[in-house]
Design a protein around this motif. Structure first.
Motif, PDB file in Angstrom:
ATOM      1  N   ALA A   1       0.845  -1.197   0.000  1.00  8.20           N
ATOM      2  CA  ALA A   1       0.000   0.000   0.000  1.00  8.20           C
ATOM      3  C   ALA A   1       0.881   1.248   0.000  1.00  8.20           C
ATOM      4  O   ALA A   1       1.960   1.258   0.587  1.00  8.20           O
ATOM      5  CB  ALA A   1      -0.904   0.004   1.226  1.00  8.20           C
ATOM      6  N   PRO A   2       0.453   2.312  -0.674  1.00  7.91           N
ATOM      7  CA  PRO A   2       1.229   3.556  -0.676  1.00  7.91           C
ATOM      8  C   PRO A   2       1.455   4.060   0.741  1.00  7.91           C
ATOM      9  O   PRO A   2       0.578   3.941   1.598  1.00  7.91           O
ATOM     10  CB  PRO A   2       0.342   4.527  -1.472  1.00  7.91           C
ATOM     11  CG  PRO A   2      -0.529   3.643  -2.321  1.00  7.91           C
ATOM     12  CD  PRO A   2      -0.769   2.410  -1.494  1.00  7.91           C
ATOM     13  N   ALA A   3       2.629   4.604   0.974  1.00  9.56           N
ATOM     14  CA  ALA A   3       2.977   5.070   2.319  1.00  9.56           C
ATOM     15  C   ALA A   3       2.047   6.170   2.802  1.00  9.56           C
ATOM     16  O   ALA A   3       1.837   6.332   4.002  1.00  9.56           O
ATOM     17  CB  ALA A   3       4.418   5.561   2.332  1.00  9.56           C
ATOM     18  N   ASN A   4       1.487   6.936   1.863  1.00  9.71           N
ATOM     19  CA  ASN A   4       0.624   8.055   2.253  1.00  9.71           C
ATOM     20  C   ASN A   4      -0.849   7.669   2.302  1.00  9.71           C
ATOM     21  O   ASN A   4      -1.702   8.523   2.494  1.00  9.71           O
ATOM     22  CB  ASN A   4       0.815   9.228   1.293  1.00  9.71           C
ATOM     23  CG  ASN A   4       0.436   8.879  -0.145  1.00  9.71           C
ATOM     24  OD1 ASN A   4       0.251   7.700  -0.471  1.00  9.71           O
ATOM     25  ND2 ASN A   4       0.336   9.883  -0.997  1.00  9.71           N
ATOM     26  N   GLU A   5      -1.158   6.391   2.111  1.00 12.46           N
ATOM     27  CA  GLU A   5      -2.558   5.977   2.152  1.00 12.46           C
ATOM     28  C   GLU A   5      -3.076   6.042   3.589  1.00 12.46           C
ATOM     29  O   GLU A   5      -2.434   5.561   4.518  1.00 12.46           O
ATOM     30  CB  GLU A   5      -2.710   4.546   1.625  1.00 12.46           C
ATOM     31  CG  GLU A   5      -4.155   4.052   1.667  1.00 12.46           C
ATOM     32  CD  GLU A   5      -4.299   2.694   1.005  1.00 12.46           C
ATOM     33  OE1 GLU A   5      -4.859   1.794   1.642  1.00 12.46           O
ATOM     34  OE2 GLU A   5      -3.841   2.552  -0.145  1.00 12.46           O
ATOM     35  N   PRO A   6      -4.248   6.639   3.801  1.00 11.55           N
ATOM     36  CA  PRO A   6      -4.803   6.724   5.153  1.00 11.55           C
ATOM     37  C   PRO A   6      -4.968   5.334   5.774  1.00 11.55           C
ATOM     38  O   PRO A   6      -5.358   4.390   5.098  1.00 11.55           O
ATOM     39  CB  PRO A   6      -6.159   7.400   4.944  1.00 11.55           C
ATOM     40  CG  PRO A   6      -6.011   8.147   3.661  1.00 11.55           C
ATOM     41  CD  PRO A   6      -5.112   7.305   2.803  1.00 11.55           C
TER      42      PRO A   6
ATOM     43  N   THR B   1     -10.932   4.612  14.674  1.00  3.86           N
ATOM     44  CA  THR B   1     -10.817   5.900  14.000  1.00  3.86           C
ATOM     45  C   THR B   1      -9.704   5.822  12.965  1.00  3.86           C
ATOM     46  O   THR B   1      -9.119   4.756  12.746  1.00  3.86           O
ATOM     47  CB  THR B   1     -10.549   7.032  15.018  1.00  3.86           C
ATOM     48  OG1 THR B   1     -10.612   8.293  14.362  1.00  3.86           O
ATOM     49  CG2 THR B   1      -9.193   6.876  15.679  1.00  3.86           C
ATOM     50  N   GLY B   2      -9.402   6.922  12.323  1.00  7.63           N
ATOM     51  CA  GLY B   2      -8.278   6.977  11.408  1.00  7.63           C
ATOM     52  C   GLY B   2      -6.987   7.190  12.180  1.00  7.63           C
ATOM     53  O   GLY B   2      -6.962   7.867  13.216  1.00  7.63           O
ATOM     54  N   LEU B   3      -5.898   6.602  11.689  1.00  4.40           N
ATOM     55  CA  LEU B   3      -4.627   6.705  12.394  1.00  4.40           C
ATOM     56  C   LEU B   3      -4.201   8.163  12.587  1.00  4.40           C
ATOM     57  O   LEU B   3      -3.718   8.535  13.655  1.00  4.40           O
ATOM     58  CB  LEU B   3      -3.547   5.934  11.627  1.00  4.40           C
ATOM     59  CG  LEU B   3      -2.159   5.919  12.250  1.00  4.40           C
ATOM     60  CD1 LEU B   3      -2.181   5.274  13.627  1.00  4.40           C
ATOM     61  CD2 LEU B   3      -1.173   5.180  11.331  1.00  4.40           C
ATOM     62  N   ASP B   4      -4.398   8.978  11.569  1.00  2.00           N
ATOM     63  CA  ASP B   4      -4.010  10.388  11.680  1.00  2.00           C
ATOM     64  C   ASP B   4      -4.815  11.133  12.733  1.00  2.00           C
ATOM     65  O   ASP B   4      -4.365  12.151  13.265  1.00  2.00           O
ATOM     66  CB  ASP B   4      -4.161  11.084  10.318  1.00  2.00           C
ATOM     67  CG  ASP B   4      -3.151  10.599   9.296  1.00  2.00           C
ATOM     68  OD1 ASP B   4      -2.138   9.979   9.713  1.00  2.00           O
ATOM     69  OD2 ASP B   4      -3.355  10.818   8.088  1.00  2.00           O
ATOM     70  N   ASP B   5      -6.022  10.624  12.998  1.00  2.00           N
ATOM     71  CA  ASP B   5      -6.897  11.290  13.963  1.00  2.00           C
ATOM     72  C   ASP B   5      -6.756  10.746  15.380  1.00  2.00           C
ATOM     73  O   ASP B   5      -7.398  11.262  16.306  1.00  2.00           O
ATOM     74  CB  ASP B   5      -8.364  11.149  13.534  1.00  2.00           C
ATOM     75  CG  ASP B   5      -8.688  11.948  12.285  1.00  2.00           C
ATOM     76  OD1 ASP B   5      -8.068  13.004  12.104  1.00  2.00           O
ATOM     77  OD2 ASP B   5      -9.541  11.505  11.496  1.00  2.00           O
ATOM     78  N   LEU B   6      -5.939   9.698  15.553  1.00  2.00           N
ATOM     79  CA  LEU B   6      -5.824   9.078  16.862  1.00  2.00           C
ATOM     80  C   LEU B   6      -5.400  10.059  17.960  1.00  2.00           C
ATOM     81  O   LEU B   6      -5.996  10.055  19.048  1.00  2.00           O
ATOM     82  CB  LEU B   6      -4.856   7.893  16.809  1.00  2.00           C
ATOM     83  CG  LEU B   6      -4.681   7.132  18.127  1.00  2.00           C
ATOM     84  CD1 LEU B   6      -6.021   6.583  18.616  1.00  2.00           C
ATOM     85  CD2 LEU B   6      -3.662   6.007  17.962  1.00  2.00           C
ATOM     86  N   PRO B   7      -4.398  10.919  17.727  1.00  2.00           N
ATOM     87  CA  PRO B   7      -4.030  11.863  18.790  1.00  2.00           C
ATOM     88  C   PRO B   7      -5.191  12.753  19.228  1.00  2.00           C
ATOM     89  O   PRO B   7      -5.297  13.123  20.391  1.00  2.00           O
ATOM     90  CB  PRO B   7      -2.908  12.695  18.153  1.00  2.00           C
ATOM     91  CG  PRO B   7      -2.319  11.803  17.121  1.00  2.00           C
ATOM     92  CD  PRO B   7      -3.483  11.038  16.563  1.00  2.00           C
ATOM     93  N   LYS B   8      -6.080  13.035  18.273  1.00  2.00           N
ATOM     94  CA  LYS B   8      -7.212  13.909  18.581  1.00  2.00           C
ATOM     95  C   LYS B   8      -8.306  13.187  19.359  1.00  2.00           C
ATOM     96  O   LYS B   8      -8.977  13.800  20.207  1.00  2.00           O
ATOM     97  CB  LYS B   8      -7.773  14.468  17.264  1.00  2.00           C
ATOM     98  CG  LYS B   8      -8.964  15.386  17.431  1.00  2.00           C
ATOM     99  CD  LYS B   8      -9.294  16.130  16.129  1.00  2.00           C
ATOM    100  CE  LYS B   8      -9.570  15.208  14.968  1.00  2.00           C
ATOM    101  NZ  LYS B   8     -10.030  15.941  13.772  1.00  2.00           N
TER     102      LYS B   8
END
Length: 304
Positions: free
Chosen positions: A181-186, A208-215
């Motif tokens: 999978a592309p490295a930038n794929e969500p 949730t989405g990995l990018d949103d985990l801190p939030k």
């Protein structure tokens, strides 16, 4: 294009552990939306709005915070199926949503495993545990492919396993993706939290989405803190003379449950990767339906 349409387009061709997903035709999209709406309509009178206490089996109570919605069984399982999640939900207590369109939801389960000894938490090695996850995932990829799934790879901890001995709470999260999978794929992620009790454990799993985990991981921690075992069911109430002791400790709990969620055990579907991302989009897409039901229920309450 509506969020639902984008969700269904993302769903196209996606297969997790051999589970076939819905087609992307307009008719299929409408069917999925209708099923979701029907579940919410049927569950409306049973939807719990915080702040309010929610009984969980005969084990615990969730002090549901303000702004949260709790959907109990049997609607919780139907809701998961409506969102395209196969699997056995016999141990599912319910599902928690944030009022509005926040991109997460959390499942609550009770596993009657017996009393889990926690002394191995003092000695576990997160690097060794990660290595075990990676090796197990690689070894299972051939079987996963035979089942129609896609090869997975572990990319690291989203949060290393952390155990609070004073509260008997365990937290961990794993990052994974499809091979190639592309490295930038969500990426999606499960933020796993556990509360140990006398007879087993409650799991509170935030998706949730990995990018949103801190939030959003603070939401899971808030819910975990709002979870309280009943008198006689607490970890400290354990009686070594009469009570069942689980055949595994905390490290095995992380590795074993993690293996199931990665699909190392073929009988369980995973909530990660695109699957979690798909669910996330579905939740956002159906946020309006949740708000509509919330608004109606609030109005009914005011009238009564």
């Amino acid at each position: 294009m509506t969020t639902l349409s984008r969700w269904m387009r993302t769903l196209a061709g996606a297969v997790a552990l051999g589970a076939s997903f819905l087609a992307t035709s307009a008719a299929s999209a409408q069917t999925a939306e209708n099923e979701f709406d029907q579940v919410f309509a049927a569950a409306q009178k049973d939807i719990v709005q915080g702040p309010r206490d929610v009984k969980l089996s005969s084990q615990a109570v969730l002090h549901l915070p303000d702004g949260k919605l709790y959907i109990p069984q049997p609607y919780a399982a139907k809701l998961m199926h409506a969102m395209g999640n196969p699997g056995d939900y016999s141990d599912l207590e319910g599902v928690v949503f944030q009022r509005g369109d926040d991109g997460w939801f959390a499942t609550l389960r009770f596993e009657k495993s017996g009393y889990i000894k926690d002394d191995d938490a003092k000695h576990w090695d997160a690097a060794d545990m990660l290595k075990s996850f990676k090796e197990g995932t690689e070894a299972s990829n051939e079987e996963r492919k035979k089942m129609g799934g896609r090869a997975l790879e572990i990319t690291g901890w989203a949060q290393e396993p952390t155990y609070a001995a004073d509260t008997h709470r365990l937290v961990w999260a794993m990052k994974s993706r499809e091979v190639g999978a592309p490295a930038n794929e969500p990426q999606g992620v499960n933020y796993n939290t556990y509360a140990l009790g006398r007879e087993g454990y409650m799991s509170l799993n935030l998706v949730t989405g990995l990018d949103d985990l801190p939030k959003y991981k603070g939401e899971a921690q808030q819910l975990l803190g709002a979870l309280e075992f009943n008198d006689g069911k607490r970890y400290a109430d354990f009686n070594s003379s009469t009570d069942k002791v689980a055949e595994y400790g905390l490290a095995a709990l992380v590795l074993g449950v993690g293996a199931k969620k990665l699909g190392l055990l073929a009988v369980i579907g995973a909530f990660f990767l695109k699957f979690a991302k798909i669910i996330l989009l579905a939740v956002v897409g159906f946020g309006g339906a949740i708000m509509k039901l919330f608004g109606r229920k609030k109005s009914e309450t005011a009238e009564s």
